[in-house]
Scaffold this motif. Sequence first.
Motif, mmCIF file in Angstrom:
data_model
loop_
_atom_site.group_PDB
_atom_site.id
_atom_site.type_symbol
_atom_site.label_atom_id
_atom_site.label_comp_id
_atom_site.label_asym_id
_atom_site.label_seq_id
_atom_site.Cartn_x
_atom_site.Cartn_y
_atom_site.Cartn_z
ATOM 1 N N SER A 179 0.849 -1.185 0.000
ATOM 2 C CA SER A 179 0.000 0.000 0.000
ATOM 3 C C SER A 179 0.888 1.239 0.000
ATOM 4 C CB SER A 179 -0.900 0.007 1.232
ATOM 5 O OG SER A 179 -1.774 -1.097 1.233
ATOM 6 N N TYR A 184 -4.584 1.382 -1.113
ATOM 7 C CA TYR A 184 -4.530 0.506 0.057
ATOM 8 C C TYR A 184 -4.639 -0.969 -0.339
ATOM 9 C CZ TYR A 184 -6.388 5.114 1.174
ATOM 10 O OH TYR A 184 -6.608 6.462 1.204
ATOM 11 N N GLU A 567 -5.096 2.905 6.720
ATOM 12 C CA GLU A 567 -3.746 2.368 6.607
ATOM 13 C C GLU A 567 -2.729 3.498 6.772
ATOM 14 O OE1 GLU A 567 -3.509 -0.320 3.260
ATOM 15 O OE2 GLU A 567 -5.202 -1.505 3.966
#
Length: 600
Positions: A179, A184, A567
């Motif tokens: 990512s 992601y 993330e």
Amino acid sequence: MKKLFAVALFALMNVWNVFSADIPRSEYPRPQFERTDWVNLNGTWTYEFDFGNSGKDRKLQEIDKFKNDIIVPFCPESQLSGLGHTDFINQMWYQRPLTIPANWNGKKIFLNFGAVDYCAEIFIDKKFVARHFGGSSSFAVDLTRYVKPGQTHNLVVFVKDDLRSGEQTGGKQCTNYFSGGCSYTRVTGIWQTVWMEAVAPNGLKTVFARPDIDQKQLVILPEFYQESSDGTLEVTVLDGNKTVAKKEVSSCNGSVVVVPMKNMNLWTPETPFLYDVVYRVKDAKGNVIDEVKSYVGMRKVHTANGIFYLNNEPYYQRLVLDQGYYPDGIWTAPSDEALKNDIVLGKEAGFNGARLHQKVFEERYYYWADKLGYITWGESASWVLDVNKELAARNFIGEWSEVVLRDRNHPSLVTWTPFNETWGGGQDAYVRLVKDVYHITKGIDPTRPINDASGDNHVLTDIWSVHNYEQDRAKLTEQLKFEEGKEPYRNTRDKDFLAVYEGQPYMLDEFGGIPWMAEKDRKNSWGYGGMPANEEEFYKRLEGQIDALIDSKHVWGFCYTQLTDVEQEKNGVYYYNRTPKLDMKRIKAIFEKIPSRPGK
């Protein structure tokens, strides 16, 4: 007799325990078109990856069971699937037994998929049944010719997902192994609920429920699986247990149901009133052969004179960017409560709605938005799609059309956004694609405005959206200033094949993105404009940007980036695990400096 009753009761209790405890996401997945005769197929399936694309040569479509287990409806990249395999999966196979209830004799039997990314091929007892393209759109497979009530069959699903081809949608799924930036973890295969249901051959296929508050009526356009010359459709509109209106028409696809709604309660985010609706299809003798439970919100959205209107009153949209990612489920919420909670969090942060970004959200999200009062923009997962490719355009049009058809009855959904940041789109295939998508969307649903491409590269649009992550108040105010004889700020200039601004509602549908993160996360994470030195600096920067929007009287809505961290992108007002970062009461007060209804 008592013993028989006890055995039957024990069996029913066991069935309930399976549904409530052992089946993930056990709730009915389509709450605006709900039947009672259904079977949830979530839970343990078997699977096999097919990295060499040799599965058909090895006759995997004929296999009775694969060696490994996966938990559906969670994608194999997620922890909730039991796998957590995050490398690329271009092909994979699923399998499970399919037991058809004995009392479904004489009915059409459908196998429904909430979503499968990207291409799905369905096999029953080694026979090919159907193929579907589109990683985000729901689809149904008619199994009636292939299965028998009271018998168990073998279901195999083959999935192909070539994310890097440029010919399919993918949203924020990363085309690199790791990512990075604002892309992601990937999503492959089944990622929404799978279920079966039984429907009478002359049952109701779909409806288009169009609230008409100006004429004080609800107009419903039904479609049937099979028309009947002597059957009828009865429509009952209820306010709680009180019948508001009842109408009956012929069960033909050309029928129009017009329901008077004289003293109606309007749907708004502040007062999200919903009427229950019951559809009953009857045969010539008046017997009910199909019943569907639904609901409707009486509301109107339109644009005029550079203003967005809700129920004929100007309405300022304070949206938040919601990407719908979850740490353990990726694109799939771990529970129905998690879907609801994201809306609650948005409201508690001062937003009256969300731009649902680069992902087609499941129908139960819209259900909660309808119930809780939260406006939404519906958007495709258009990133990674090469908008200059003809096959990509063909694939997109098919998928997007299914999305619009599925979600057009939700009162919370107020704007369609088919594309995002298509800055590489050229003057040939791209322009044709956007025009086609605009007209097709209007043909399916003429009741909502279209934001053709969020962040400009506009071709044909009802909303003029721009993205601007300038962090300084004075500079942002200057950039958003309207000057007579000059085109306003836009992201794409000097392309003569693009649209020019013609007075549409002007909306800043991406801004902010202020990062806030723990010190341990700062090395490999990011946000816009650099990390504030302390909490006070965060509040000051945020309030400055809102003040810039207050100064910009022509701006009729914003979308702040974003609801939660995702993330490595840590610019949410909440952490990825949905816990608050800062004083949410203070955050809420800043966003609410701009009222939803100016002048009131």
